[in-house]
Design a protein around this motif. Sequence first.
Motif, PDB file in Angstrom:
ATOM      1  N   GLN A 485       4.740   6.454   8.029  1.00  0.00           N
ATOM      2  CA  GLN A 485       3.792   5.648   8.943  1.00  0.00           C
ATOM      3  C   GLN A 485       2.595   5.257   7.521  1.00  0.00           C
ATOM      4  OE1 GLN A 485       4.927   8.026   9.626  1.00  0.00           O
ATOM      5  NE2 GLN A 485       5.085   8.155  11.856  1.00  0.00           N
ATOM      6  N   GLU A 488       3.790   2.031   6.441  1.00  0.00           N
ATOM      7  CA  GLU A 488       3.260   0.804   7.390  1.00  0.00           C
ATOM      8  C   GLU A 488       2.111   0.932   7.197  1.00  0.00           C
ATOM      9  OE1 GLU A 488       4.472   2.159  10.811  1.00  0.00           O
ATOM     10  OE2 GLU A 488       6.265   1.769  10.705  1.00  0.00           O
ATOM     11  N   GLN A 489       0.755   1.681   6.887  1.00  0.00           N
ATOM     12  CA  GLN A 489      -0.282   1.505   6.528  1.00  0.00           C
ATOM     13  C   GLN A 489      -1.048   0.808   5.013  1.00  0.00           C
ATOM     14  OE1 GLN A 489      -3.107   4.801   6.583  1.00  0.00           O
ATOM     15  NE2 GLN A 489      -1.143   6.087   8.212  1.00  0.00           N
ATOM     16  N   THR A 491       1.565  -1.924   4.399  1.00  0.00           N
ATOM     17  CA  THR A 491       2.362  -3.296   4.484  1.00  0.00           C
ATOM     18  C   THR A 491       1.186  -3.394   5.320  1.00  0.00           C
ATOM     19  OG1 THR A 491       3.889  -1.891   4.491  1.00  0.00           O
ATOM     20  CG2 THR A 491       3.575  -4.671   5.443  1.00  0.00           C
ATOM     21  N   ASN A 492      -0.025  -2.767   6.314  1.00  0.00           N
ATOM     22  CA  ASN A 492      -0.800  -3.702   6.948  1.00  0.00           C
ATOM     23  C   ASN A 492      -2.207  -4.069   6.764  1.00  0.00           C
ATOM     24  OD1 ASN A 492       0.793  -3.418   9.643  1.00  0.00           O
ATOM     25  ND2 ASN A 492       0.036  -1.120   9.907  1.00  0.00           N
ATOM     26  N   ILE A 493      -1.875  -3.592   4.984  1.00  0.00           N
ATOM     27  CA  ILE A 493      -3.470  -3.830   4.555  1.00  0.00           C
ATOM     28  C   ILE A 493      -3.057  -4.885   2.976  1.00  0.00           C
ATOM     29  CG2 ILE A 493      -5.134  -3.051   2.401  1.00  0.00           C
ATOM     30  CD1 ILE A 493      -5.000  -0.028   3.860  1.00  0.00           C
ATOM     31  N   GLY A 495       0.277  -7.061   2.873  1.00  0.00           N
ATOM     32  CA  GLY A 495       1.150  -7.344   3.578  1.00  0.00           C
ATOM     33  C   GLY A 495       2.407  -6.885   2.944  1.00  0.00           C
ATOM     34  N   GLU A 496       3.622  -7.721   3.343  1.00  0.00           N
ATOM     35  CA  GLU A 496       5.004  -7.479   3.138  1.00  0.00           C
ATOM     36  C   GLU A 496       5.588  -7.230   1.964  1.00  0.00           C
ATOM     37  OE1 GLU A 496       7.295  -6.630   4.808  1.00  0.00           O
ATOM     38  OE2 GLU A 496       6.194  -7.337   6.765  1.00  0.00           O
ATOM     39  N   GLU A 499       9.540  -1.795   0.148  1.00  0.00           N
ATOM     40  CA  GLU A 499       9.760  -0.176   0.650  1.00  0.00           C
ATOM     41  C   GLU A 499      10.324   0.592  -0.671  1.00  0.00           C
ATOM     42  OE1 GLU A 499      12.210   3.153   3.033  1.00  0.00           O
ATOM     43  OE2 GLU A 499      11.906   0.713   3.903  1.00  0.00           O
TER      44      GLU A 499
END
Length: 589
Positions: A485, A488-489, A491-493, A495-496, A499
Motif C-alpha cells: 500500500q 502504491e501511494q 506511485t500514485n503521487i 507516477g510509475e 518497486e
Amino acid sequence: MDVNQEILKKLLNRDKIKLWEEPYTLNDGELGILPEELCSKYAAETNLKTEILIECLENLRQHSYKKFIARKKFQETGVACLDIKITDEANIVKTEQYEINLNNHAIDLKQKIASKLGKDIYCLKMICSGRLIENDLSLRNQGVQNFSQIMVLIVPQSVSEAEKSFALQKDVQMTRATAEFLADHEAANANLDITDQNGKRLKLPEDEKRSLILAMSLQEKGRTVLKRKEYSHSLMLLLESDAEFKKCRSELLQVADNYANLCLDIVWCYLCLKSIKDLPDAKQRLEKCELCFRKSYGPNLERLSLLKGSTGNEKALYMRLHLMQGILAFHQGFYDESKCKLSQAQNEWSKLHVEDSKLTEVMSMGFTEREARLCLRDAEGNMNIAVEKIMQKREKKRMRQIEADKEDEERKLEKLLGKTVNDIQINATLYKQLKGIGIPNGAAKEALRITNNNFDKAIQILQEKRNELYFVPDPEFTEDCISTQMIEQLTNILGEIDEKLAKSILTGVGGSIEKAVEGIMEKGLGHFACKHEASTSKQAEKDENKEMKKRIYEDLLPDISRDAEDYLDLTLEEEAKFLEEYTKKLSLI
C-alpha cells in the motif's frame, strides 16, 4: 610386540643389556651367544618356559639390531627409518617400515606408501605427533625424526567408496571454510556466544573470540562425527580444531575444559583406531587433559561442585581419562600403574552405570534419554531426585534463554542505532528512556549520536532543535516494514517508479510518504536512483553472505549443541568393553 616381550624388554633395560652388541649379536647380525645364566635369571623372574623365553629374546635381538643398523645408516646418509602404522577402512591395523630422507616433501613419502598399497595418494592422510602432515612441506620441517611413528589413515577407494572419500575430504575443507566464515562474521557481530561450564556468556576480546569460535566449531563437528563412530573423519576435524586452539592463550586453555575434552576425544580416536600405544602424542594429550581438568574443576572437583552443585556427570570424563591412562600404561609395560588406573576406572564406571529399567522409566515421563541418563547419574540412581533435577535444569535453561533473548534484542537494536560522533556505540538503554517519554525514535537516536550518549544534553538539544530532529528517520524502520500500500501511494503521487527503488527511498525516510515526496522534489529522482544503485552492489555482497550463512545453519550449526552438557552424555558402553578387554589382558600377566 606381545606382553612377554614387553616384560623382557623392561628387564633388559633395567640390566642395561644391549642385545645388538656382542656377545649376543655377531658382526654379520647373526645370533651370537645367549648366556645360560641370563636365560635362567629371566625365566625365574617371568615364569616363562625356556623355549618361549629364548624365542622372545631372539625377536627382541633382531628388532634391536635392525634399529641399530637403521640408526647408523641415518647418521651416515641422512636416510631415516619410519614406523608407518596403517589403518584401513575396516580399522584393521598393520605396521611397516619405510626409508626416506627427511628433507623430502611429505608427498614423496605418501607416494611411496600409496604405490605399495595400490592406492591413490588422495586416499591417504598422515598424522605425526598429533598433527596432520602437509604434502608440500618437508618431513623435517613438520617434526618428523628418525624412527618417528606416523599414523596413516586410508579412506575408501572403490568406485562408490572413492566418491565417499572425496566427499569426506571435501566435507572437512567445507567445514573449516564454514567455521572460518562463522568466526569472522559472528565474532565481530557478537551474534554467537561462548559460555562457561555453567552456561553463562563469556566476554572475550574479538580476536580471541574468533579463534575460539573457529576451534570450537570444528570441535563440535568432530564430536558429532565421533558419535557416529567415524573415527578417521572425526580425527581429521579434531586435529584441525587442535591447531586453532593452540593459537589461543595457554592460560585460557588451562582453565577451560574445552581443550581438555578435545585432547580426550583425540586420544579416544587413537584408541578406537588401534593406535594409542604407538603414538607418543597420546601420553602428552592425556597429561594435558588431566592438568586442564584439575585447573578447571579443582583437584578434587571442589570448584565444579561449587559452580554446579554436583560433580556426577563430569566423573564420566574422568572415567574415560583413567581408562585410557590404564591402557596406555599397559602398552608401555607399566603393569602396576595400568592395574591401578583400570581399577580406578572400574570403580568409577560402577558408580556411573545407569540401569536400563530406570532410564526407560524416567524417559516414559516425557524426558529425553540424555536428560534421564545425566540426572540419574547425578542423583546416584534415585529416580525421584533425578526427575527433580531435570525440572530444575529445565527452569534454569528457560531463565537463561529469556536473558539471552533480551541480550540478543539489545544487540540488534544497537546495530540499528550505530555509533555517536565520537565513534561510541549509541546507548540502547538511554535510547529506550527517551522513547519512553514520548520522543520519536529518529529524534532520540540523533540526539544521543550528537551528544555522545549524554542524556541531559540530549534532552536539551531535543528542545533546541525540535523541528529538525523530529523528522530524522526511524532507525528501527527497515525495508521489511514497507507495505504494498505504501508503494502504491508513492506511485500514485509520482507516477510509475521501480518497486525496488521505491522501497529504497521509503526505507531511507522511515516509511514517510510525505518525506519521500519532499526529498524527490528537492533532489530529483536521479539522486535516489544513484544511491539505490550503490546500495544494490552492497546488497549483492550481503546476498553472498546470506548464502554462506544458510550453509552454516544447514551444515555446521546443527552440530553445535544447544545443550551445555551434551559433551557429558557418554553411554560408557564402549568404555566398558575396553575395560573388560584390558582387565583380562592384565590377568594373564
